[in-house]
Design a protein around this motif. Structure first.
Motif, PDB file in Angstrom:
ATOM      1  N   LEU A  80      13.969   8.127 -25.795  1.00 54.92           N
ATOM      2  CA  LEU A  80      13.181   8.260 -24.575  1.00 54.92           C
ATOM      3  C   LEU A  80      11.700   7.965 -24.821  1.00 54.92           C
ATOM      4  O   LEU A  80      11.030   7.395 -23.955  1.00 54.92           O
ATOM      5  CB  LEU A  80      13.372   9.654 -23.981  1.00 54.92           C
ATOM      6  N   VAL A  81      11.186   8.335 -25.984  1.00 57.18           N
ATOM      7  CA  VAL A  81       9.808   7.950 -26.330  1.00 57.18           C
ATOM      8  C   VAL A  81       9.704   6.432 -26.393  1.00 57.18           C
ATOM      9  O   VAL A  81       8.762   5.828 -25.852  1.00 57.18           O
ATOM     10  CB  VAL A  81       9.376   8.577 -27.664  1.00 57.18           C
ATOM     11  N   PHE A  82      10.679   5.789 -27.033  1.00 57.19           N
ATOM     12  CA  PHE A  82      10.696   4.326 -27.093  1.00 57.19           C
ATOM     13  C   PHE A  82      10.744   3.718 -25.692  1.00 57.19           C
ATOM     14  O   PHE A  82      10.077   2.712 -25.420  1.00 57.19           O
ATOM     15  CB  PHE A  82      11.913   3.849 -27.889  1.00 57.19           C
ATOM     16  N   CYS A  83      11.531   4.316 -24.794  1.00 58.02           N
ATOM     17  CA  CYS A  83      11.645   3.791 -23.434  1.00 58.02           C
ATOM     18  C   CYS A  83      10.314   3.885 -22.694  1.00 58.02           C
ATOM     19  O   CYS A  83       9.922   2.951 -21.977  1.00 58.02           O
ATOM     20  CB  CYS A  83      12.734   4.537 -22.656  1.00 58.02           C
ATOM     21  N   MET A  84       9.630   4.997 -22.839  1.00 60.72           N
ATOM     22  CA  MET A  84       8.316   5.140 -22.207  1.00 60.72           C
ATOM     23  C   MET A  84       7.362   4.073 -22.745  1.00 60.72           C
ATOM     24  O   MET A  84       6.603   3.452 -21.985  1.00 60.72           O
ATOM     25  CB  MET A  84       7.763   6.538 -22.474  1.00 60.72           C
ATOM     26  N   TYR A  85       7.391   3.858 -24.046  1.00 64.53           N
ATOM     27  CA  TYR A  85       6.526   2.856 -24.668  1.00 64.53           C
ATOM     28  C   TYR A  85       6.849   1.452 -24.170  1.00 64.53           C
ATOM     29  O   TYR A  85       5.952   0.705 -23.763  1.00 64.53           O
ATOM     30  CB  TYR A  85       6.682   2.938 -26.183  1.00 64.53           C
ATOM     31  N   LEU A  86       8.122   1.089 -24.194  1.00 61.76           N
ATOM     32  CA  LEU A  86       8.516  -0.264 -23.793  1.00 61.76           C
ATOM     33  C   LEU A  86       8.183  -0.536 -22.332  1.00 61.76           C
ATOM     34  O   LEU A  86       7.778  -1.648 -21.973  1.00 61.76           O
ATOM     35  CB  LEU A  86      10.016  -0.456 -24.035  1.00 61.76           C
ATOM     36  N   THR A 132      12.276   7.353 -14.981  1.00 62.36           N
ATOM     37  CA  THR A 132      12.227   7.969 -13.657  1.00 62.36           C
ATOM     38  C   THR A 132      11.078   8.977 -13.610  1.00 62.36           C
ATOM     39  O   THR A 132      10.541   9.368 -14.662  1.00 62.36           O
ATOM     40  CB  THR A 132      13.537   8.700 -13.349  1.00 62.36           C
ATOM     41  N   PRO A 133      10.698   9.420 -12.426  1.00 63.71           N
ATOM     42  CA  PRO A 133       9.665  10.470 -12.341  1.00 63.71           C
ATOM     43  C   PRO A 133      10.027  11.723 -13.144  1.00 63.71           C
ATOM     44  O   PRO A 133       9.134  12.393 -13.678  1.00 63.71           O
ATOM     45  CB  PRO A 133       9.593  10.760 -10.839  1.00 63.71           C
ATOM     46  N   LEU A 134      11.324  12.041 -13.238  1.00 62.60           N
ATOM     47  CA  LEU A 134      11.735  13.217 -14.010  1.00 62.60           C
ATOM     48  C   LEU A 134      11.377  13.066 -15.479  1.00 62.60           C
ATOM     49  O   LEU A 134      10.896  14.016 -16.118  1.00 62.60           O
ATOM     50  CB  LEU A 134      13.247  13.429 -13.865  1.00 62.60           C
ATOM     51  N   LEU A 135      11.566  11.871 -16.034  1.00 62.97           N
ATOM     52  CA  LEU A 135      11.228  11.644 -17.436  1.00 62.97           C
ATOM     53  C   LEU A 135       9.719  11.711 -17.652  1.00 62.97           C
ATOM     54  O   LEU A 135       9.243  12.313 -18.627  1.00 62.97           O
ATOM     55  CB  LEU A 135      11.765  10.286 -17.901  1.00 62.97           C
ATOM     56  N   VAL A 136       8.963  11.114 -16.756  1.00 62.28           N
ATOM     57  CA  VAL A 136       7.503  11.173 -16.874  1.00 62.28           C
ATOM     58  C   VAL A 136       7.035  12.622 -16.799  1.00 62.28           C
ATOM     59  O   VAL A 136       6.179  13.059 -17.581  1.00 62.28           O
ATOM     60  CB  VAL A 136       6.834  10.326 -15.772  1.00 62.28           C
ATOM     61  N   ASP A 137       7.611  13.388 -15.891  1.00 57.66           N
ATOM     62  CA  ASP A 137       7.253  14.799 -15.739  1.00 57.66           C
ATOM     63  C   ASP A 137       7.546  15.573 -17.022  1.00 57.66           C
ATOM     64  O   ASP A 137       6.756  16.425 -17.444  1.00 57.66           O
ATOM     65  CB  ASP A 137       8.032  15.399 -14.567  1.00 57.66           C
ATOM     66  N   MET A 138       8.666  15.277 -17.646  1.00 54.61           N
ATOM     67  CA  MET A 138       9.021  15.953 -18.896  1.00 54.61           C
ATOM     68  C   MET A 138       7.955  15.737 -19.958  1.00 54.61           C
ATOM     69  O   MET A 138       7.522  16.687 -20.633  1.00 54.61           O
ATOM     70  CB  MET A 138      10.375  15.449 -19.387  1.00 54.61           C
ATOM     71  N   PHE A 139       7.499  14.502 -20.101  1.00 61.34           N
ATOM     72  CA  PHE A 139       6.485  14.220 -21.114  1.00 61.34           C
ATOM     73  C   PHE A 139       5.099  14.716 -20.698  1.00 61.34           C
ATOM     74  O   PHE A 139       4.265  15.012 -21.562  1.00 61.34           O
ATOM     75  CB  PHE A 139       6.460  12.732 -21.448  1.00 61.34           C
ATOM     76  N   GLN A 140       4.844  14.820 -19.405  1.00 62.47           N
ATOM     77  CA  GLN A 140       3.591  15.434 -18.962  1.00 62.47           C
ATOM     78  C   GLN A 140       3.525  16.885 -19.428  1.00 62.47           C
ATOM     79  O   GLN A 140       2.488  17.350 -19.918  1.00 62.47           O
ATOM     80  CB  GLN A 140       3.469  15.375 -17.434  1.00 62.47           C
TER      81      GLN A 140
END
Length: 322
Positions: A68-74, A143-151
């Motif tokens: 998931l970190v890789f996905c955010m980066y890509l 998705t917004p859920l993934l962004v929220d998790m990393f926030q």
């Protein structure tokens, strides 16, 4: 920043000064206030898992977290003019092939993890799927859920370290998505271009992370550490940890296995009371100091980059939509 030799904007090889980074972390570990700050940081990271329930499952499984970190980066660094750019199996395969993550996942495992993440609402297919002109290339996006998790994860470091490291951005509200994307991008650039893995000098921590539920069990022990005559104690038991994280006691024992095998802790009695050796206390304090130091610097770099990007966007000429 003392442990960066050059502007990290492009993060060219050699930008990271490893020895200065570790020296800065060691200096923090030696401060009288650090023991309490380490417990606070552990508590804040665990709190972030409670605030976003899906995060607890992600942290249970280190390969999924890394994916998931890789996905955010890509997604963050994708070529917006190329619909084939972004989160693709090929791009993920390349990142997982880098030193330090090459043992975490092969192709079939990556496919399975992507399916799991889509089913949990963390990733979604870019629409329209046919935009690539190649049905074999079907990029995904956070998705917004993934962004929220990393926030929540970034805020945990801001809050957890605030007593010993001045926060680069306000630690109260959730950090902006742009900052979070840049934080993760900086970590991946450092990993890819410097062959740097945060646990490279912390093999026991790496083993914790490779065990199911291992890292958050480790954090729970750190959160519970209290000084005593022999160094520190942790008034927790295997039974209590199993109940807290809703897992089997055997899973907790397995998670604590790396430290127990090295004599860093002992599990005693029917409930598995955790007794810490001085070596565990030293390891925990050094690791938490390193985590705090590294993330504090990365957030500083990311905040500067995000402000620069925002200023450029504000100064760019506006064109009517077509």
């Amino acid at each position: 920043m003392a442990w960066l030799r050059a502007d990290p904007g492009e993060w060219l090889p050699g930008t990271l000064d490893r020895e200065r980074l570790y020296a800065a972390a060691q200096q923090l570990a030696g401060q009288a206030a650090h023991a309490q700050a380490a417990r606070k940081l552990a508590a804040e990271v665990l709190r972030s898992l409670e605030e976003v329930p899906v995060a607890k499952r992600v942290v249970h499984d280190t390969p999924i977290y890394i994916l998931l970190v890789f996905c955010m980066y890509l997604h963050h660094v994708r070529d917006r003019t190329d619909p084939r750019s972004g989160v693709t199996l090929k791009a993920l395969r390349t990142l997982f092939g880098a030193r330090g993550t090459d043992s975490f996942a092969g192709d079939s495992h990556i496919r399975d993890m992507l399916g799991w993440c889509r089913n949990r609402g963390l990733l979604q297919q870019v629409v329209p799927a046919q935009a690539t002109g190649d049905r074999r290339v079907r990029p995904l996006e956070p998705t917004p859920l993934l962004v929220d998790m990393f926030q929540h994860w970034v805020r945990a470091f801001l809050r957890g370290s605030a007593d010993v490291l001045p926060p680069p951005v306000p630690p109260d509200g959730l950090p902006a998505p742009e900052l979070v994307y840049e934080v993760l991008a900086c970590r991946i650039r450092c990993h890819v271009r410097e062959n740097f893995t945060p646990t490279e000098r912390f093999p026991v921590i790496q083993e914790f992370m490779l065990r199911k539920h291992g890292y958050h069990v480790f954090l729970a022990v750190v959160e519970a550490m209290r000084p005593d005559g022999q160094g520190a104690s942790a008034p927790v038991t295997v039974s209590a940890l199993a109940q807290r994280f809703e897992i089997a006691r055997a899973t907790v024992r397995n998670a604590l296995g790396p430290a127990e095998q090295r004599g860093l802790l002992a599990l005693r009695g029917a409930d598995g009371a955790v007794h810490l050796a001085p070596g565990f206390v030293q390891l925990a304090l050094q690791w938490m100091a390193f985590e705090a130091t590294y993330m504090h610097g990365i957030i500083q770099v990311a905040a500067h980059a995000a402000r620069h990007d925002g200023q450029q966007a504000a100064e760019a000429p506006h064109h009517a939509s077509t």
